[in-house]
Design a protein around this motif. Structure first.
Motif, mmCIF file in Angstrom:
data_model
loop_
_atom_site.group_PDB
_atom_site.id
_atom_site.type_symbol
_atom_site.label_atom_id
_atom_site.label_comp_id
_atom_site.label_asym_id
_atom_site.label_seq_id
_atom_site.Cartn_x
_atom_site.Cartn_y
_atom_site.Cartn_z
ATOM 1 N N LEU A 169 72.801 49.988 32.044
ATOM 2 C CA LEU A 169 72.359 51.404 31.747
ATOM 3 C C LEU A 169 72.359 51.691 30.256
ATOM 4 N N LEU A 170 73.552 51.607 29.786
ATOM 5 C CA LEU A 170 73.772 51.571 28.336
ATOM 6 C C LEU A 170 72.936 50.670 27.416
ATOM 7 N N ARG A 171 72.687 49.417 27.798
ATOM 8 C CA ARG A 171 71.960 48.646 27.044
ATOM 9 C C ARG A 171 70.356 49.069 26.991
ATOM 10 N N VAL A 172 69.882 49.373 28.342
ATOM 11 C CA VAL A 172 68.378 49.678 28.263
ATOM 12 C C VAL A 172 68.292 50.833 27.682
ATOM 13 N N ALA A 173 69.111 51.772 27.665
ATOM 14 C CA ALA A 173 68.860 53.163 27.178
ATOM 15 C C ALA A 173 68.734 53.015 25.534
ATOM 16 N N LEU A 174 69.768 52.310 25.179
ATOM 17 C CA LEU A 174 69.805 52.019 23.744
ATOM 18 C C LEU A 174 68.577 51.306 23.227
ATOM 19 N N LEU A 175 67.966 50.358 23.704
ATOM 20 C CA LEU A 175 67.104 49.599 23.518
ATOM 21 C C LEU A 175 65.803 50.248 23.316
ATOM 22 N N LEU A 176 65.396 50.903 24.546
ATOM 23 C CA LEU A 176 64.267 51.897 24.526
ATOM 24 C C LEU A 176 64.222 52.854 23.549
#
Length: 671
Positions: free
Chosen positions: A545-552
């Motif tokens: 969740l952290l990774r996808v939120a940051l990347l988007l």
């Protein structure tokens, strides 16, 4: 009196029935209230959002003189490289669509400046932000995805349902630990087009998944949908060509403004796979041309720079290929390498998407069975070919279990002269829950060398089993291994799962399974270890969740990017030169306990930097995956490469950054 008693009785029954329902509804509708979670309803094959009231914005452009609104500092183009050109365009172009007037443009310089700074982000603001556009809110309610369930395979629905409790726990964990990072994020319109399902009638991949077929792609798509929904973005999910056409037409009819009344109008990100990209290219070419930079391509094994453009590959295909094939059917898409999102964090050029390890029902206190056992990693017969020797060694020490789906008769050895399945308890096809229950009692998860980089070893590790990872005496690549012959990568697999190889003991033992003495030592060691269940953070729900939120939110592959707005931040860059002959930038950065960051290459690709590094009197341009190197600058943006290994005489210049432990995609200052 009797009538009154009847009324009271009916009222009591009605209250007794309704009150629990009311309490249940209250609980469901408030489960997302903690940490600012939103409660949203769905319809169709998209997540539909609760309509927000347009903001009542009071704008007085007359309070700013036009001269102040059109005056910019001399260095405005450094932080806002497109500001001046956008201001010039909007002076004449604001009447081309009603949406500009809907965003309060009235023809004054200050209204232009307001729009380009507050509604869009091309110019510096005149003052503090006047309004805020729609924000993404964490929403760990599965109801947002329920309408989408009608259009996805059973396996995906089952997985999302099975893991939802873990997703909710992950959402709370990430909000508690990274609240600042997870708030004030833009709410995006995200299209998810699962291309291989559009060819389901021909490929039958979803159908095969119910009978032992490959699950990696379905697993990753399931976890991506769950992540995108929970972090609060608006999803459009399509699995066929007709619904794709409808979605694209809907966005095509909208105007050119990014926002109207605070609501996002444009398509921001498009997740698809290579089959989906080919469908877009064939049927929606203009849309793809307009939105190529918004594509995020699920690409399990990744893509190297040598294969991303057709021109370079065709010019060099002989030296890039082996005896099995000189084709590049999965490459040649001309994307920024960061637009390729992978299954494991194996290439610094690509972006790591990953997946979530199933830990539902894991009990760290649960004891393994008294007698050691092994589950062999190979669910189809062909994976057991030539495995008699290592399986024979394994049989000396443990009871062996298998989940071979297409082994109809254990006594097939009589016809094919193989004894590999003798004394092996084959359970046949098992679903995810049944596999998990079997792993709970398993001591060793035994790899046969194939499949490469599947999810199962991580799942075994999460259940406290030791993974025996098959090491390859000669690393496998597209140049010497048929399975990899047409993959658009020059990666070399040193083992069945290089990521697990890096983890090591007590969870993983990497060994040549064809070396009897080494294998015996490894099996004995695995029985002794008794590790606790372990999952790297990047493969947990909170980590994903952290990774996808940051990347988007942060990863930008469209348009000009100001140096001050690059992500990861430029001040995290460390520059090193390759020391050992033939080393890639990836290898050089890893030797410094860092990652190569491909987005930094345009910054260091300058004659002045090369002159400082190498003492060059002049530089020359070259379209090479090794540039910048020596006194040579890169002339093709598509060929910047972390992974490419140069000839011996080449010394490369490499941009590196740090990363959070167990979260390779995110630097320490990226949060």
């Amino acid at each position: 009196m009797r009538r009154r008693r009847r009324c009271l009785a009916l009222l009591f029954i009605f209250s007794a029935f309704i009150t629990p329902l009311g309490f249940f509804y209250f609980t469901i509708s408030n489960e997302s209230g903690k940490f600012g979670f939103s409660s949203e309803y769905t319809s169709g094959f998209q997540t539909s959002e609760v309509a927000e009231q347009p903001e009542n914005v009071q704008l007085d452009f007359k309070s700013f003189p036009d001269s102040e609104c059109s005056d910019f500092s001399s260095n405005v183009t450094i932080d806002y490289p497109e500001c001046l050109s956008k201001m010039q365009w909007i002076r004449n172009g604001w009447k081309t669509h009603q949406c500009y007037a809907d965003n309060y443009i009235d023809g004054s310089e200050c209204s232009f400046r307001y729009y380009l700074s507050q509604v869009e982000n091309y110019c510096p603001p005149m003052t503090e932000t006047i309004r805020r556009n729609g924000l993404a809110k964490m929403s760990p309610s599965i109801r947002r995805l329920l309408p989408i369930f009608d259009g996805i395979p059973v396996y995906m629905r089952t997985r999302i349902n099975r893991l939802w409790k873990k997703w909710k726990e992950g959402a709370h964990e990430v909000m508690e630990t990274y609240e600042k990072t997870m708030t004030n994020r833009k709410k995006l319109n995200v299209l998810v087009f699962i291309g291989f399902l559009a060819n389901e009638q021909k490929l039958k991949l979803a159908k095969k998944s119910d009978h032992g077929g490959p699950l990696g792609e379905l697993l990753q798509w399931s976890d991506l949908l769950a992540s995108l929904s929970i972090i609060g973005h608006h999803l459009e999910v399509t699995t066929d060509k007709d619904s794709l056409r409808s979605v694209l037409w809907k966005y095509k009819e909208r105007g050119p403004c990014q926002y109207v009344n605070g609501t996002r109008q444009q398509m921001d990100t498009i997740f698809t796979d290579i089959m989906g990209l080919n469908i877009l290219r064939q049927y929606h070419r203009q849309f793809l041309l307009n939105n190529r930079c918004r594509i995020r391509l699920l690409d399990s094994f990744g893509t190297h720079a040598e294969f991303t453009t057709k021109t370079y590959f065709l010019q060099n295909k002989r030296k890039l290929s082996g005896p099995f094939s000189q084709r590049n059917p999965w490459g040649g898409h001309g994307l920024d390498l960061r637009q390729h999102w992978t299954f494991y964090p194996h290439s610094d050029d690509n972006t790591f998407l990953g997946f979530v390890v199933d830990t539902e029902g894991v009990d760290e206190k649960r004891q393994k069975t008294l007698y050691p056992s092994a589950l062999v990693y190979g669910k189809e017969k062909y994976m057991w070919e030539n495995a008699e020797k290592p399986i024979g060694v394994l049989k000396k020490f443990v009871k062996i279990h298998a989940t071979v789906a297409d082994l109809e008769d254990v006594n097939e050895k009589k016809t094919n002269q193989s004894t590999v399945f003798d004394d092996v308890k084959n359970h046949g096809f098992l679903n995810s829950q049944e596999i998990s229950e079997l792993l709970d009692t398993t001591t060793i998860f035994f790899g046969l060398g194939f499949p490469l980089e599947g999810p199962a070893p991580l799942e075994a590790m999460a259940r406290g089993a030791v993974f025996i990872n098959a090491r390859f005496e000669i690393p496998k690549s597209r140049k010497n291994y048929k399975f990899l012959a047409e993959k658009p990568t020059l990666r070399e697999w040193t083992s069945q799962n290089p990521y697990m190889e890096e983890i090591g003991e007590p969870h993983v033992i990497t060994v040549d399974i064809n070396n009897e003495k080494e294998l015996e030592i490894a099996i004995k060691r695995a029985i002794e270890l008794k590790p606790k269940p372990f999952v790297p953070f990047e493969f947990s729900p909170a980590g994903m969740l952290l990774r996808v939120a940051l990347l988007l939110e942060k990863q930008e592959t469209c348009g000009k990017i100001a140096k001050s707005k690059r992500w990861p931040p430029v001040n995290q860059m460390k520059i090193f030169k390759t020391v050992n002959s033939g080393d890639s930038c990836e290898m050089t950065c890893h030797s410094q306990k860092m990652k190569c960051e491909s987005s930094y290459f345009p910054i260091i690709n300058s004659p002045s930097l090369l002159q400082r590094q190498f003492g060059c009197s002049s530089t020359i341009p070259d379209a090479s995956p090794f540039a910048p190197f020596n006194c040579t600058v890169q002339s093709s943006a598509y060929l910047f490469s972390c992974a490419s290994r140069p000839p011996l005489e080449v010394v490369r210049v490499c941009p590196c950054r740090d990363y959070i432990p167990e979260q390779h995609a995110v630097c320490k200052a990226c949060l």
